[in-house]
Design a protein around this motif. Structure first.
Motif, PDB file in Angstrom:
ATOM      1  N   VAL A  86      -5.876   6.108   0.238  1.00  8.24           N
ATOM      2  CA  VAL A  86      -4.365   5.982   0.762  1.00  8.24           C
ATOM      3  C   VAL A  86      -3.584   4.858   0.145  1.00  8.24           C
ATOM      4  O   VAL A  86      -4.232   3.862  -0.407  1.00  8.24           O
ATOM      5  N   ILE A  87      -2.598   4.979  -0.460  1.00  6.74           N
ATOM      6  CA  ILE A  87      -1.871   3.930  -1.128  1.00  6.74           C
ATOM      7  C   ILE A  87      -0.684   3.734  -0.402  1.00  6.74           C
ATOM      8  O   ILE A  87       0.270   4.373   0.025  1.00  6.74           O
ATOM      9  N   VAL A  88      -0.181   2.482   0.133  1.00  9.75           N
ATOM     10  CA  VAL A  88       0.707   1.833   0.827  1.00  9.75           C
ATOM     11  C   VAL A  88       1.865   1.164   0.320  1.00  9.75           C
ATOM     12  O   VAL A  88       1.466   0.222  -0.595  1.00  9.75           O
ATOM     13  N   THR A  89       3.114   1.579   0.401  1.00  9.97           N
ATOM     14  CA  THR A  89       4.245   0.915   0.127  1.00  9.97           C
ATOM     15  C   THR A  89       5.237   0.905   1.020  1.00  9.97           C
ATOM     16  O   THR A  89       5.083   1.336   2.125  1.00  9.97           O
ATOM     17  N   THR A  90       6.476   0.837   0.459  1.00 11.67           N
ATOM     18  CA  THR A  90       7.854   1.056   1.440  1.00 11.67           C
ATOM     19  C   THR A  90       8.571   2.301   0.935  1.00 11.67           C
ATOM     20  O   THR A  90       8.317   2.553  -0.096  1.00 11.67           O
ATOM     21  N   ALA A  91       9.345   2.594   1.850  1.00 14.16           N
ATOM     22  CA  ALA A  91      10.321   3.769   1.638  1.00 14.16           C
ATOM     23  C   ALA A  91      11.758   3.223   1.000  1.00 14.16           C
ATOM     24  O   ALA A  91      12.457   4.057   0.683  1.00 14.16           O
ATOM     25  N   VAL A  92      11.586   1.999   0.659  1.00 13.13           N
ATOM     26  CA  VAL A  92      12.793   1.666   0.144  1.00 13.13           C
ATOM     27  C   VAL A  92      12.655   0.971  -1.104  1.00 13.13           C
ATOM     28  O   VAL A  92      13.401  -0.128  -1.692  1.00 13.13           O
ATOM     29  N   GLU A  93      11.623   1.123  -1.855  1.00 16.23           N
ATOM     30  CA  GLU A  93      11.099   0.426  -3.059  1.00 16.23           C
ATOM     31  C   GLU A  93      11.879   0.932  -4.410  1.00 16.23           C
ATOM     32  O   GLU A  93      12.422   2.310  -4.325  1.00 16.23           O
ATOM     33  N   TYR A  94      12.238   0.298  -5.378  1.00 17.14           N
ATOM     34  CA  TYR A  94      12.613   0.843  -6.495  1.00 17.14           C
ATOM     35  C   TYR A  94      11.869   2.069  -7.037  1.00 17.14           C
ATOM     36  O   TYR A  94      10.531   1.811  -6.956  1.00 17.14           O
ATOM     37  N   PRO A  95      12.182   2.877  -7.652  1.00 18.27           N
ATOM     38  CA  PRO A  95      11.209   3.945  -8.348  1.00 18.27           C
ATOM     39  C   PRO A  95      10.151   3.618  -9.156  1.00 18.27           C
ATOM     40  O   PRO A  95       9.187   4.288  -9.110  1.00 18.27           O
ATOM     41  N   ALA A  96      10.301   2.195  -9.852  1.00  9.90           N
ATOM     42  CA  ALA A  96       9.168   1.735 -10.759  1.00  9.90           C
ATOM     43  C   ALA A  96       7.909   1.487  -9.727  1.00  9.90           C
ATOM     44  O   ALA A  96       6.737   1.750 -10.370  1.00  9.90           O
ATOM     45  N   ASN A  97       8.336   1.467  -8.622  1.00 11.19           N
ATOM     46  CA  ASN A  97       7.161   1.256  -7.767  1.00 11.19           C
ATOM     47  C   ASN A  97       6.769   2.281  -7.021  1.00 11.19           C
ATOM     48  O   ASN A  97       5.988   2.290  -5.639  1.00 11.19           O
ATOM     49  N   ILE A  98       7.383   3.450  -7.113  1.00 17.45           N
ATOM     50  CA  ILE A  98       7.243   4.813  -6.339  1.00 17.45           C
ATOM     51  C   ILE A  98       6.614   5.836  -7.175  1.00 17.45           C
ATOM     52  O   ILE A  98       5.389   6.498  -6.972  1.00 17.45           O
ATOM     53  N   TYR A  99       7.089   6.189  -8.272  1.00 21.83           N
ATOM     54  CA  TYR A  99       6.692   7.102  -9.319  1.00 21.83           C
ATOM     55  C   TYR A  99       5.234   7.193  -9.839  1.00 21.83           C
ATOM     56  O   TYR A  99       4.517   8.167  -9.605  1.00 21.83           O
ATOM     57  N   PRO A 100       4.711   5.953 -10.072  1.00 26.99           N
ATOM     58  CA  PRO A 100       3.429   5.960 -10.747  1.00 26.99           C
ATOM     59  C   PRO A 100       2.465   6.397  -9.436  1.00 26.99           C
ATOM     60  O   PRO A 100       1.431   6.892  -9.664  1.00 26.99           O
ATOM     61  N   TRP A 101       2.817   5.751  -8.226  1.00 29.05           N
ATOM     62  CA  TRP A 101       1.730   6.529  -7.092  1.00 29.05           C
ATOM     63  C   TRP A 101       2.239   7.756  -6.711  1.00 29.05           C
ATOM     64  O   TRP A 101       0.895   8.408  -6.473  1.00 29.05           O
ATOM     65  N   MET A 102       3.191   8.332  -7.034  1.00 29.93           N
ATOM     66  CA  MET A 102       3.409   9.822  -6.796  1.00 29.93           C
ATOM     67  C   MET A 102       2.534  10.421  -7.638  1.00 29.93           C
ATOM     68  O   MET A 102       1.979  11.639  -7.603  1.00 29.93           O
ATOM     69  N   GLU A 103       2.568  10.061  -9.049  1.00 27.03           N
ATOM     70  CA  GLU A 103       1.553  10.742 -10.074  1.00 27.03           C
ATOM     71  C   GLU A 103       0.147  10.594  -9.609  1.00 27.03           C
ATOM     72  O   GLU A 103      -0.444  11.525  -9.921  1.00 27.03           O
ATOM     73  N   VAL A 104      -0.068   9.300  -9.166  1.00 28.84           N
ATOM     74  CA  VAL A 104      -1.842   9.169  -8.687  1.00 28.84           C
ATOM     75  C   VAL A 104      -1.886  10.214  -7.488  1.00 28.84           C
ATOM     76  O   VAL A 104      -3.056  10.952  -7.631  1.00 28.84           O
TER      77      VAL A 104
END
Ligand SMILES: Cc1ncc(COP(=O)(O)O)c(C=O)c1O
Length: 386
Positions: free
Chosen positions: A102-120
């Motif tokens: 599991v990777i935890v972040t927020t739902a309001v991040e800039y995509p730079a901190n979302i897409y890499p984790w989506m790829e993982v």
């Protein structure tokens, strides 16, 4: 330490002041004169003598030390990457993920901190948990830290990745608290610091940050495409470099022997020729801010943003992000209950030469320390009243 007052409203140091009331440092900042001069000098030297006249790599080593100093790191823990995204990607693709991690972040991040984790998640079957923003007791929008820690408490959570300051609300997370939790519970902790570095003090040791990434083109007043990546010393060996070239290795000048042994310091993440002009510009602006003192720069921004908030509220606007002790940032996010935001931004730019931004349905103003009180007052006066 130099005196802030020499820089405030100083159009020689900040030429943008000549034509604009510029309040979009959370977008792309105008570079300061120090950065521009450094890049001009590079262009001269590169044209007249190339590498025969000047050893730019020595300058880059100084930048490595200065960048480390700004965040309480050691120079061995600093790499130069081309932007924030690349640093976050270095973390995302530097580890072996297992199905169900599991990777935890927020739902309001800039995509730079979302897409890499989506790829993982896509490639390895990891699960991405996005903790949403809520309305707090003061009516402000924020992601509650308790919810982030709750999500991180999942035994399968391997990593938490957060922006120090959220791009659309301006919420500053209590990074030290999250870091403390992560370290104590064996989770990795990655911070996107592009919206804070240079203007909000960061101490990677005290805040127990494992990885940090920031480009220089916002609050650090440098050019685009030159950034820093911090990797905690103890994680260097465990984090596989994302990109490999001639420079990652212990003896990059030994061209013919193909001795593929990675450097033991963060230089292992640097794969080839540097963006030298960009990094020299970055060095000049970062060192200017370091000389002024991050704490002092931050306090000045706090004063300017407080003034702006008071003015905007007096004209009927709602302030979005939290502003409590330890929560404020350089980003003031606000909404009009009546006027269309795109028209406000357009009119300010066209009619008044005042620059603010619009993000996620909110108006966003982000002044830097060198902006003046008069500029803030002009912005407030130009906002359509309710
Ligand atoms: C929080 C955050 N992270 C990252 C970026 C930009 O990423 P990069 O440096 O990779 O262009 C932005 C730009 O708006 C941002 O607000």
């Amino acid at each position: 330490m130099s005196d802030l007052s020499n820089y405030i409203g100083n159009a020689q140091q900040f030429p943008v002041l000549r034509h604009w009331d510029f309040f979009n440092h959370a977008g792309v900042a105008p570079i300061c004169t120090a950065a521009g001069d450094a890049m001009r000098a590079y262009a001269e030297q590169a044209a007249s003598t190339a590498y025969l006249g000047h050893n730019w790599y020595l300058d880059l080593e100084k930048l490595r030390v200065s960048a480390a100093q700004m965040i309480g790191a050691h120079r061995d823990e600093i790499a130069f990457l081309k932007n924030t995204s690349e640093g976050i990607s270095a973390v995302a693709f530097g580890h072996d993920w297992q199905w169900g991690d599991v990777i935890v972040t927020t739902a309001v991040e800039y995509p730079a901190n979302i897409y890499p984790w989506m790829e993982v998640a896509r490639a390895h079957g990891a699960k991405l948990v996005l903790v949403p923003e809520e309305t707090d007791a003061n009516g402000r929008r924020a992601v509650p830290i308790e919810k982030i820690l709750e999500a991180a408490a999942d035994p399968r959570c391997k990593l938490v990745s957060l922006s120090h300051v959220e791009f659309a609300s301006g919420q500053r997370h209590d990074i030290a608290k999250v870091g403390e939790y992560c370290r104590a519970n064996g989770k990795l902790f990655c911070v996107d610091a592009i919206q804070s570095m240079g203007v909000i003090p960061i101490d990677v040791r005290a805040m127990k940050i494992d990885y940090l990434s920031a480009d220089g083109h916002k609050w650090l007043l440098g050019p685009e495409g030159a950034g820093v990546f911090y990797c905690r010393r103890e994680l260097l060996e465990r984090t596989r470099p994302l990109m490999i070239g001639w420079l990652n290795v212990i003896d990059p000048q030994d061209f013919g022997n193909y001795n593929y042994i990675l450097k033991s310091d963060a230089g292992r993440f640097e794969c080839g020729t540097y963006n030298i002009p960009g990094l020299l510009g970055f060095k000049a602006s970062l060192e200017m801010l370091l000389g002024l003192g991050v704490e002092a720069v931050g306090m000045r921004i706090k004063a300017l943003t407080d003034r702006l908030i008071e003015g905007a509220q007096s004209r009927g606007y709602d302030v979005v992000g939290p502003r409590g002790e330890g929560e404020w940032s350089g980003i003031v996010s606000f909404t009009s209950p009546k006027h269309p935001h795109d028209a406000i931004v357009r009119e300010l730019r066209k009619q008044r030469h005042i620059e603010i931004a619009q993000r996620e349905g909110r108006l966003r103003a982000s002044p830097h320390f060198y902006n003046t009180e008069e500029q803030i007052d002009r912005l407030v006066a130009a906002l359509p009243e309710h």
